[in-house]
Structure formats: structure tokens, C-alpha cells
Design an enzyme around this catalytic site. Structure first.
Site, mmCIF file in Angstrom:
data_model
loop_
_atom_site.group_PDB
_atom_site.id
_atom_site.type_symbol
_atom_site.label_atom_id
_atom_site.label_comp_id
_atom_site.label_asym_id
_atom_site.label_seq_id
_atom_site.Cartn_x
_atom_site.Cartn_y
_atom_site.Cartn_z
ATOM 1 N N PHE A 197 1.722 7.680 -6.261
ATOM 2 C CA PHE A 197 1.471 6.237 -6.231
ATOM 3 C C PHE A 197 1.606 5.722 -4.806
ATOM 4 C CE2 PHE A 197 2.926 1.774 -6.563
ATOM 5 C CZ PHE A 197 1.855 1.247 -7.266
ATOM 6 N N GLY A 198 0.566 5.032 -4.332
ATOM 7 C CA GLY A 198 0.574 4.421 -3.006
ATOM 8 C C GLY A 198 0.561 2.914 -3.117
ATOM 9 N N TYR A 199 1.375 2.247 -2.316
ATOM 10 C CA TYR A 199 1.463 0.784 -2.358
ATOM 11 C C TYR A 199 1.260 0.157 -0.984
ATOM 12 C CZ TYR A 199 6.122 1.797 -0.589
ATOM 13 O OH TYR A 199 7.163 2.262 0.161
ATOM 14 N N GLU A 237 7.439 10.271 4.451
ATOM 15 C CA GLU A 237 8.182 9.177 3.840
ATOM 16 C C GLU A 237 9.702 9.281 3.965
ATOM 17 O OE1 GLU A 237 6.567 6.517 2.633
ATOM 18 O OE2 GLU A 237 4.664 7.475 3.084
#
Length: 172
Positions: free
Chosen positions: A7-9, A84
Site C-alpha cells: 500500500f502506497g500513500y 522506508e
């Protein structure tokens, strides 16, 4: 092992940097996109920290989910951890995402560690804009990061009213 989802935000949405075979719009419940991470390398310094995005508790977040072939799991997870988890301000979690149009999946997500010394907390838009304005790090001006993020989100058809408020205040 089978395929898995990431999931990328934030920047992962427009610059994932890893091989994937499908991209879908998705929502993560219980977390929101927030400028809640103090940056003293890329968008600020230790003397004048900036702010970068994290997933913080509360609300929900619309982003993009990337399906990664299972045979690339080790390679992609290693890449994501290098990207990250540099200062350990994010926690790697498997969380349920909901796809636009229906369906759910477990996805690798990176959420803000509220106990980490870089966690800035739940800021209102005016306070966040005040911190962002004038902060500069190795990757450039913090204002550019915020304005570029909002621009990319709009291009993807994703609205984030809080972040748009910060950008409006920064742009003044």
C-alpha cells in the site's frame, strides 16, 4: 509463496521503485495520511526539521495498492525496508485494505511509530504549514515536497483536504 500487495500513500504511489503486475486504488481504514514525521535529512535539518508524510492513527487513507509477484517478495521487501525503515520511524505492518469497486486484501503498510523521537504528533494545518515553511534538507525545500505531493494526489484523483489546507497555507 503467492503474490502480495504493497500500500502506497505518498511517494510510493508515483515512484514505487519496484516491479509489480497490477495497481489498484485502495483505502486503508483506521489510518490517515499526515505530515507527522520530523525530517532532519531530506526535508530539514536537526536544527530546523521539516515534516514528511506518515500514516497516523485515525480516519482512513486512499492510496494505491501494488500487486507484487510472490517470487519477487524477498527483493521487494528488502527494497522497501531500505527505503522506508532508514531511521525506524515507520513500522512495517500487514493491514487490510479495501479496493475501489469491492474486495479486500492484506497489504504491506508502513505506519508512523508514535513512540519514535521523529514523530511530530497530530498537528493542525496551520502548525504543520509553519513547520514546513522554510525547512530545507538534502532533497530540497519542504514546501516543494508538500506542494508536489498535493499535485500528484490531484493528478491521481485523490483528495486530501487536510494536506490541501497545509499546501494552501504554505503557498501563501
Amino acid at each position: 509463496m503467492g503474490d502480495f500487495w504493497v500500500f502506497g500513500y505518498g511517494s510510493l504511489m508515483w515512484r514505487p521503485g519496484f516491479a509489480h503486475v497490477e495497481t489498484r486504488r485502495a483505502r486503508l481504514m483506521g489510518f490517515r495520511r499526515s505530515l507527522c514525521i520530523r525530517s532532519w535529512v531530506h526535508r530539514g535539518t536537526e536544527q530546523r526539521p521539516g515534516l514528511v508524510l506518515g500514516l497516523d492513527r485515525g480516519g482512513s487513507c486512499v492510496g494505491l495498492a501494488f500487486r507484487v509477484p510472490g517470487d519477487l517478495r524477498d527483493e521487494v521487501v528488502a527494497y522497501l525496508r531500505d527505503r522506508e525503515l532508514v531511521t525506524s520511524v515507520y513500522l512495517e505492518r500487514q493491514l487490510t485494505i479495501q479496493f475501489d469497486g469491492g474486495g479486500k486484501a492484506e497489504a504491506v503498510c508502513y505506519i508512523a511509530d508514535r513512540k519514535h523521537h521523529q514523530y511530530a504528533g497530530n498537528l493542525d494545518a496551520a502548525h504543520a504549514a509553519e513547520i514546513v515553511t522554510g525547512a530545507v534538507g538534502q532533497s530540497g525545500r519542504n514546501e516543494d515536497y508538500v506542494l508536489s505531493t498535493v499535485e500528484h494526489l490531484r493528478a491521481l484523483g485523490i483528495r486530501d483536504h487536510w494536506l490541501e489546507d497545509v499546501a494552501r497555507l504554505v503557498g501563501k
